[in-house]
Scaffold this active site. Structure first.
Site, short mmCIF file in Angstrom:
data_model
loop_
_atom_site.label_atom_id
_atom_site.label_comp_id
_atom_site.label_asym_id
_atom_site.label_seq_id
_atom_site.Cartn_x
_atom_site.Cartn_y
_atom_site.Cartn_z
N GLY A 1 39.32 2.37 -63.92
CA GLY A 1 39.22 1.39 -62.84
C GLY A 1 40.40 1.36 -61.89
O GLY A 1 40.50 0.46 -61.06
N SER B 1 44.96 -2.34 -57.86
CA SER B 1 43.91 -2.49 -58.88
C SER B 1 44.44 -3.19 -60.12
O SER B 1 45.56 -2.92 -60.58
CB SER B 1 43.38 -1.12 -59.31
OG SER B 1 42.74 -0.47 -58.24
N ILE B 2 43.61 -4.04 -60.69
CA ILE B 2 43.96 -4.71 -61.95
C ILE B 2 44.21 -3.65 -63.03
O ILE B 2 45.12 -3.78 -63.85
CB ILE B 2 42.83 -5.68 -62.37
CG1 ILE B 2 42.78 -6.85 -61.38
CG2 ILE B 2 43.01 -6.17 -63.79
CD1 ILE B 2 41.59 -7.78 -61.55
N ASP C 1 32.48 8.60 -62.77
CA ASP C 1 31.58 7.67 -62.11
C ASP C 1 30.55 7.33 -63.18
O ASP C 1 29.79 8.20 -63.60
CB ASP C 1 30.92 8.35 -60.89
CG ASP C 1 29.94 7.42 -60.18
OD1 ASP C 1 29.43 6.48 -60.81
OD2 ASP C 1 29.69 7.64 -58.98
N VAL C 2 30.55 6.09 -63.63
CA VAL C 2 29.70 5.75 -64.77
C VAL C 2 28.21 5.85 -64.44
O VAL C 2 27.37 5.80 -65.35
CB VAL C 2 30.03 4.33 -65.33
CG1 VAL C 2 31.46 4.27 -65.83
CG2 VAL C 2 29.77 3.24 -64.30
N ILE D 1 36.02 -2.23 -64.09
CA ILE D 1 35.17 -1.79 -62.98
C ILE D 1 34.00 -2.76 -62.79
O ILE D 1 33.55 -3.41 -63.73
CB ILE D 1 34.62 -0.36 -63.19
CG1 ILE D 1 33.62 -0.32 -64.35
CG2 ILE D 1 35.76 0.61 -63.47
CD1 ILE D 1 32.95 1.03 -64.52
N TYR E 1 29.97 -15.62 -55.04
CA TYR E 1 30.10 -14.68 -56.16
C TYR E 1 28.72 -14.15 -56.58
O TYR E 1 28.59 -13.05 -57.10
CB TYR E 1 30.84 -15.32 -57.34
CG TYR E 1 31.50 -14.30 -58.24
CD1 TYR E 1 32.45 -13.40 -57.76
CD2 TYR E 1 31.15 -14.21 -59.59
CE1 TYR E 1 33.03 -12.45 -58.58
CE2 TYR E 1 31.74 -13.27 -60.42
CZ TYR E 1 32.68 -12.40 -59.92
OH TYR E 1 33.26 -11.46 -60.74
N LYS F 1 28.58 -10.90 -64.90
CA LYS F 1 29.76 -11.23 -65.72
C LYS F 1 29.38 -12.10 -66.92
O LYS F 1 29.99 -12.02 -67.97
CB LYS F 1 30.83 -11.93 -64.87
CG LYS F 1 31.46 -11.05 -63.78
CD LYS F 1 32.20 -9.84 -64.31
CE LYS F 1 33.06 -9.19 -63.24
NZ LYS F 1 33.60 -7.87 -63.63
N THR G 1 42.18 -7.58 -54.18
CA THR G 1 42.02 -6.14 -54.45
C THR G 1 40.89 -5.60 -53.58
O THR G 1 40.23 -6.36 -52.88
CB THR G 1 41.64 -5.92 -55.93
OG1 THR G 1 40.38 -6.56 -56.15
CG2 THR G 1 42.67 -6.48 -56.88
N ALA H 1 37.96 -4.42 -54.57
CA ALA H 1 36.66 -4.95 -55.02
C ALA H 1 36.47 -6.36 -54.47
O ALA H 1 35.37 -6.72 -54.04
CB ALA H 1 36.59 -4.96 -56.55
N1 LIG Z 1 40.09 -9.13 -57.82
C1 LIG Z 1 39.73 -10.25 -58.41
O1 LIG Z 1 39.91 -11.36 -57.89
C2 LIG Z 1 39.09 -10.20 -59.79
C3 LIG Z 1 39.07 -11.37 -60.55
C4 LIG Z 1 38.46 -11.33 -61.80
C5 LIG Z 1 37.92 -10.15 -62.26
N2 LIG Z 1 37.95 -9.02 -61.49
C6 LIG Z 1 37.36 -7.80 -62.04
O2 LIG Z 1 38.38 -6.84 -62.25
C7 LIG Z 1 37.79 -5.55 -62.28
C8 LIG Z 1 38.61 -4.60 -61.42
O3 LIG Z 1 38.51 -4.94 -60.06
P1 LIG Z 1 39.76 -5.00 -59.08
O4 LIG Z 1 39.78 -6.39 -58.54
O5 LIG Z 1 40.96 -4.43 -59.74
O6 LIG Z 1 39.29 -4.09 -57.86
P2 LIG Z 1 39.44 -2.48 -57.61
O7 LIG Z 1 38.60 -2.22 -56.41
O8 LIG Z 1 40.85 -2.10 -57.56
O9 LIG Z 1 38.79 -1.86 -58.91
C9 LIG Z 1 37.40 -1.72 -59.07
C10 LIG Z 1 37.19 -0.37 -59.69
O10 LIG Z 1 35.81 -0.18 -60.02
C11 LIG Z 1 35.58 1.20 -59.89
N3 LIG Z 1 34.16 1.54 -59.85
C12 LIG Z 1 33.20 1.05 -59.02
N4 LIG Z 1 32.03 1.69 -59.27
C13 LIG Z 1 32.28 2.57 -60.27
C14 LIG Z 1 31.49 3.54 -60.96
N5 LIG Z 1 30.19 3.75 -60.65
N6 LIG Z 1 32.07 4.30 -61.93
C15 LIG Z 1 33.37 4.13 -62.24
N7 LIG Z 1 34.18 3.24 -61.61
C16 LIG Z 1 33.63 2.49 -60.64
C17 LIG Z 1 36.29 1.56 -58.57
O11 LIG Z 1 36.47 2.95 -58.47
C18 LIG Z 1 37.58 0.79 -58.76
O12 LIG Z 1 38.55 1.59 -59.39
C19 LIG Z 1 36.34 -5.73 -61.87
O13 LIG Z 1 35.53 -5.80 -63.02
C20 LIG Z 1 36.36 -7.08 -61.17
O14 LIG Z 1 35.10 -7.71 -61.18
C21 LIG Z 1 38.54 -9.03 -60.26
#
Ligand SMILES: NC(=O)c1ccc[n+]([C@@H]2O[C@H](COP(=O)([O-])OP(=O)(O)OC[C@H]3O[C@@H](n4cnc5c(N)ncnc54)[C@H](O)[C@@H]3O)[C@@H](O)[C@H]2O)c1
Length: 261
Positions: free
Chosen positions: A20, A26-27, A71-72, A99, A162, A169, A200, A202
């Site tokens: 991810g 990215s988280i 890519d899943v 992801i 959302y 989720k 981020t 996403a």
């Molecule tokens: N940003 C926020 O506020 C927040 C809050 C809570 C939870 N989250 C969750 O944290 C997780 C990471 O998101 P983020 O905020 O770091 O954003 P990010 O965009 O940095 O990361 C999202 C990642 O998902 C990957 N991804 C998307 N489709 C994919 C696929 N088909 N195969 C493999 N990888 C794929 C992207 O390549 C990317 O690396 C997500 O599950 C998101 O829902 C985010």
């Protein structure tokens, strides 16, 4: 917050897969950096050739011994990653699944209008991929291990904009509990981390996200936004033996935002 130089290498010798990382916001990057700071070795994946140049320097910084595309949605790619882990390491201690994806027309609309294709895609990438990762990790976690995924509070209450991701989720959090129950006897623990809002890539797909950030900052008991290092530190803690009897949790790392009406 920054991870202290982590003098005590609490996760020395541990090996884990981090999925991810898109960029340095990215988280997953926050998590990988924390695991590394505590002494663990990490394997890193990147989405595709377009993403690779953004992820490669970060993987280098992590001294990642395994760096592969994933890519899943592409059949066989996840299996290939786990085969390589088995070949190089022969075992695995943790997985960070960070992801999520939903097509724009589905994420941007009401849940009641969700098209079937968009719904299935959202669930496939954001939920089923974690179940599949757990399935492939299980045989490699010979001495137990910890599986992590990232969720958001929009699973529990209706958070404006959302939408369908809240539904995905909720399923993901339920999957965490079932996987924790099934894999617990093997010493494999399973958690969802629920970070507060973070700017981020996403998150940029969620309409009016800036307003959510502002609201979070004002309402959270801590009166500040979290950063990816806060998520990393909490995740790394749960992978440590000190947390060996904690499993099936949804751990909020949100400055307490979720307890406020
Ligand atoms: N940003 C926020 O506020 C927040 C809050 C809570 C939870 N989250 C969750 O944290 C997780 C990471 O998101 P983020 O905020 O770091 O954003 P990010 O965009 O940095 O990361 C999202 C990642 O998902 C990957 N991804 C998307 N489709 C994919 C696929 N088909 N195969 C493999 N990888 C794929 C992207 O390549 C990317 O690396 C997500 O599950 C998101 O829902 C985010």
């Amino acid at each position: 917050m920054s991870i202290p130089a982590a003098k005590a290498k609490l996760l020395d010798g541990r090996k884990g897969l981090v999925v991810g990382i898109a960029n340095d916001r990215s988280i997953a990057w926050g998590c990988a950096r924390a695991f590394r700071a505590f002494g663990a070795e990490v394997a890193v994946t990147y989405l595709n050739d377009k993403a690779r140049p953004h992820v490669e320097p970060l993987a280098r910084e992590l001294e990642a011994s395994i760096f592969l595309p994933l890519d899943v949605a592409i059949p066989g790619q996840m299996e290939a990653v786990f085969e390589e882990i088995e070949r190089i390491w022969g075992e695995l201690d943790f997985v960070v699944h960070s992801i999520a994806f939903s097509p724009k027309d589905t994420l941007g609309g009401r849940v009641v209008d969700a098209p079937r294709e968009g719904f299935l895609k959202t669930m496939d990438i954001s939920c089923w991929s974690f179940i599949r990762m757990a399935h492939l990790a299980e045989p490699l976690m010979k001495n137990g291990g910890t599986l992590f995924t990232m969720t958001y509070h929009g699973s529990q209450v209706v958070v404006e904009n959302y939408n369908i991701m809240g539904v995905a989720k909720a399923a993901l959090e339920s999957a965490v509990r079932y996987l924790a129950a099934e894999l617990g006897p093997k010493g494999i623990r399973v958690h969802a981390i629920s970070p507060g809002a973070l700017a981020t890539r996403a998150a940029s797909g969620i309409p009016e996200f800036d307003a959510l950030l502002e609201k979070t900052k004002v309402k959270a008991p801590a009166r500040e936004l979290i950063d990816i290092d806060d998520v990393g530190a909490a995740t790394a803690f749960l992978a440590h033996d000190a947390a060996r009897l904690i499993t099936g949790q949804v751990l909020y790392v949100d400055g307490g935002y979720h307890i406020i009406d």
